[in-house]
Design an enzyme around this catalytic site. Structure first.
Site, mmCIF file in Angstrom:
data_model
loop_
_atom_site.group_PDB
_atom_site.id
_atom_site.type_symbol
_atom_site.label_atom_id
_atom_site.label_comp_id
_atom_site.label_asym_id
_atom_site.label_seq_id
_atom_site.Cartn_x
_atom_site.Cartn_y
_atom_site.Cartn_z
ATOM 1 N N SER A 168 5.382 -5.836 -1.819
ATOM 2 C CA SER A 168 5.302 -4.397 -2.103
ATOM 3 C C SER A 168 6.168 -3.598 -0.963
ATOM 4 O O SER A 168 7.096 -3.687 -0.701
ATOM 5 C CB SER A 168 4.114 -3.909 -2.684
ATOM 6 N N ALA A 169 5.334 -2.706 -0.352
ATOM 7 C CA ALA A 169 5.887 -1.695 0.617
ATOM 8 C C ALA A 169 6.121 -2.778 1.812
ATOM 9 O O ALA A 169 6.950 -2.395 2.710
ATOM 10 C CB ALA A 169 5.042 -0.588 1.185
ATOM 11 N N GLY B 232 0.685 -1.204 0.014
ATOM 12 C CA GLY B 232 0.003 0.031 0.064
ATOM 13 C C GLY B 232 0.826 1.236 -0.075
ATOM 14 O O GLY B 232 0.328 2.299 0.448
ATOM 15 N N GLY B 233 2.036 1.125 -0.517
ATOM 16 C CA GLY B 233 2.966 2.246 -0.414
ATOM 17 C C GLY B 233 3.411 3.130 0.668
ATOM 18 O O GLY B 233 3.561 4.176 0.744
ATOM 19 N N HIS C 190 3.306 -5.389 -10.917
ATOM 20 C CA HIS C 190 3.564 -5.173 -9.603
ATOM 21 C C HIS C 190 2.594 -5.735 -8.518
ATOM 22 O O HIS C 190 1.345 -5.066 -8.731
ATOM 23 C CB HIS C 190 4.043 -3.910 -9.564
ATOM 24 N N ASP D 284 7.148 -5.680 -13.703
ATOM 25 C CA ASP D 284 6.950 -4.877 -12.414
ATOM 26 C C ASP D 284 8.126 -3.849 -12.968
ATOM 27 O O ASP D 284 9.311 -4.183 -12.891
ATOM 28 C CB ASP D 284 7.385 -5.618 -11.302
#
Length: 326
Positions: free
Chosen positions: A164-165, A87-88, A300, A270
Site C-alpha cells: 500500500s503506502a 497505513g496511508g 486492497h 482493489d
C-alpha cells in the site's frame, strides 16, 4: 474476509484512520497492541531485533532472520528484503501485529533477512520525509556492523518491498536509490516489489468510480490520506501521488542498465488496480523490466495475514529467486 476491520468513513474520517483531531489541528494516534522483537533461540520460526536508523527522527528498523539461518553454514548468506508497511503514510508501525504474518512468511519461506523500516508519518512529516527515511535506512544498513547483518545478510542481493503506502515508498525510495547506487555499495538493489501500491490522481479511474464506496479504502478516505500526506498545497497529480507525472525516461534507462526488476502485485477487488496496471504499462514503455501479477477478487492490502500472507510470499519468493539467479 478483510485483514482490516472496515469503519464507515461517512461517520468520521479521522476515526476511519484510527486518529483523533486535536483542537490545535494536530492529530493523536489511538494506541494499539504491539509485538515486541524476540531473540529467544527457542522460537522455531525466526528471531528478530530492533536497530536504530536515526535517533533524532525516531526512525528504526526490525530485523527478522529465519531460525534455520542460525544453524546453517557460516558461508551461507540470505537475500535481503527491506520492507515498508502500509497505513496511508499516517498510521501503523513495524510492531503492529497486523504485519506479523507477512514478516514471518517472507523470512522463513524465501528464506531471507527481512528489515522492516519504521519511517516518519504524516501529517507531522509530510512526503517526501518517508522517501528520505527509506534512503537513510539503506545507508544505515550498508554501514551497519550489526552481527546478524554481517553473518546472515547478503547485501549484494537486496530488494525494496512495500504494501500500500509502503509500496509507494519502495517505488519512490527506489528511484532515489537508483541515482546514488555507488554510494550504497556494498548494498546492491536487485529489484522493487510493489504490493498493492498506493497511488492516486485527480482524474478518477474506472476502478475507483466502480468501487467508490469500498469498505477498505473508499475514495473519500484515499483523498483524505493524500490531503494529510502530500506537501501542503499539492494536489493528487503531484508525482508523489501520481507516478505518471514523474516518469523520467533517462532514470528508467539507468534502472534497466542496473538490471533491476520490478514486480507489481494487485487484485481486481482493489479500487487502485487501474492505476497499478497503468504504471506497469508506462514502465514497460520506458524500458523497465517489470512484471504485473493481478489476481481476481481480493481487496486492497490483502496479504498481511494468513492464509493470504503465505500466498503473496510465494509470488515474492519466485520473483526474488529468479532475479538473483538469472
Amino acid at each position: 474476509m478483510s485483514d482490516i476491520s472496515p469503519v464507515d468513513p461517512n461517520i468520521d474520517l479521522y476515526g476511519f484512520l484510527g486518529i483523533i483531531r486535536c483542537p490545535d489541528g494536530t492529530i493523536r494516534r489511538l494506541p494499539g497492541p504491539a509485538t515486541p522483537a524476540s531473540s529467544d533461540p527457542r522460537n522455531p520460526l525466526h528471531l528478530s531485533k530492533d536497530i536504530s536508523i536515526n535517533q533524532h527522527n525516531g526512525t528504526w528498523a526490525r530485523i527478522y532472520v529465519p531460525r534455520e539461518a542460525f544453524d546453517s553454514s557460516p558461508d551461507t548468506k540470505l537475500p535481503v528484503i527491506v520492507y515498508f508497511h502500509g497505513g496511508g503514510f499516517i498510521v501503523g508501525n513495524v510492531s503492529t501485529p497486523l504485519f506479523d504474518d507477512l514478516h514471518t512468511e517472507l523470512a522463513i519461506e524465501i528464506p531471507a533477512v527481512i528489515i522492516s523500516v519504521d519511517y516518519r508519518l504524516a501529517p507531522e512529516h509530510r512526503l517526501p520525509a518517508a522517501y528520505n527515511d527509506c534512503l537513510e535506512a539503506l545507508h544505515t544498513i550498508k554501514d551497519s556492523n550489526d552481527e546478524w547483518l554481517e553473518k546472515y545478510a547478503d547485501l549484494s542481493k537486496c530488494f525494496l518491498m512495500g504494501t500500500s503506502a509502503g509500496g509507494n515508498i519502495a517505488y519512490h525510495g527506489g528511484l532515489l536509490a537508483a541515482a546514488c547506487v555507488d554510494d550504497l555499495k556494498p548494498l546492491e538493489i536487485k529489484g522493487l516489489i510493489l504490493h498493492h501500491p498506493f497511488f492516486g490522481g485527480t482524474r478518477r479511474t474506472d476502478s475507483e468510480l466502480r468501487m467508490a464506496n469500498d469498505k477498505v479504502i473508499p475514495l473519500c478516505a484515499t483523498d483524505f490520506m493524500w490531503e494529510l500526506s502530500l506537501p501542503i498545497g499539492a494536489d493528487r497529480d503531484h508525482e508523489f501521488s501520481n507516478p505518471m507525472m514523474g516518469i523520467n525516461p533517462q532514470l528508467f534507462q539507468l534502472i534497466k542498465a542496473l538490471g533491476w526488476k520490478i514486480l507489481v502485485i494487485g487484485c481486481a477487488g482493489d479500487p487502485l488496480i487501474d492505476r497499478q496496471i497503468e504504471l506497469v504499462k508506462k514502465l514497460e514503455e520506458n524500458g523497465a523490466s517489470v512484471k504485473g501479477k493481478f489476481d481476481e477478487g481480493g481487496y486492497h492490502g490483502y496479504g498481511y495475514v494468513n492464509p493470504t500472507a503465505k500466498a503473496i510470499t510465494m509470488v515474492v519468493k519466485e520473483f526474488v529467486l529468479s532475479s538473483i539467479t538469472c
